[in-house]
Design an enzyme around this catalytic site. Structure first.
Site, PDB file in Angstrom:
ATOM      1  CB  CYS A 179      -0.947   0.001   1.206  1.00  0.00           C
ATOM      2  SG  CYS A 179      -0.076   0.074   2.773  1.00  0.00           S
TER       3      CYS A 179
ATOM      4  CB  CYS B 238      -2.843   0.968   9.322  1.00  0.00           C
ATOM      5  SG  CYS B 238      -3.204   1.436   7.617  1.00  0.00           S
TER       6      CYS B 238
END
Length: 165
Positions: A65, A134
């Protein structure tokens, strides 16, 4: 006549796109208020002296990402984390995860900070499954910073041992 038809088509397209990309879509794709709070008011942004023996630096990234996270901790002589800073390039969830991580490590011992898990971060921020990476980055950054700190401490001890020989 063709000009009027083209103008009507353009107007219809504009109205359709406003309906499609308007507040309804934004509401469906919005972040949880805790993520927004950490994104809009990030805690502990900045850097510490990476060359200091009492500062550990962790730099991690997620190639899938493009998120990159740098997390630093400053540890006192008693092994307590007295300061933490971060810099993150990534989405709101990555920034929020690193901001929360710096808040959570402060005041903890090195061993206590190692117990912070990505699942705890994700739960606190109410991250959806698609954003769990994340919180994993934040956990990895904490571990990397603690590892860097421990290596520096070992080097310091080894340096003393060599100096006394």
């Amino acid at each position: 006549m063709a000009l009027v038809s083209l103008r009507n088509s353009a107007t219809s397209l504009l109205l359709f796109s406003r309906r499609l990309f308007g507040p309804q879509l934004t509401t469906l794709c919005s972040y949880h208020e805790k993520v927004v709070d950490h994104y809009e008011n990030p805690r502990n942004v900045g850097s510490l002296d990476k060359n200091s023996r009492n500062v550990g630096t962790g730099l991690v990234g997620a190639p899938a990402c493009g998120d990159v996270m740098k997390l630093q901790i400053q540890v006192d002589e008693n092994g307590k984390i007295v300061d933490a800073k971060f810099k993150t390039f990534g989405c709101g969830s990555a920034i929020a995860s690193s901001s929360l991580a710096t808040e959570w490590v402060k005041g903890k011992s090195v061993d206590e900070a190692l117990k912070i898990k990505n699942t705890d971060i994700a739960k606190e921020l109410c991250l959806p499954p698609v954003k769990l990476h994340c919180s994993m980055l934040a956990e990895d950054a904490i571990k990397a910073a603690l590892s860097d700190y421990r290596i520096k401490q070992q080097d310091k001890k080894d340096g003393r041992a060599k100096a006394t020989n």
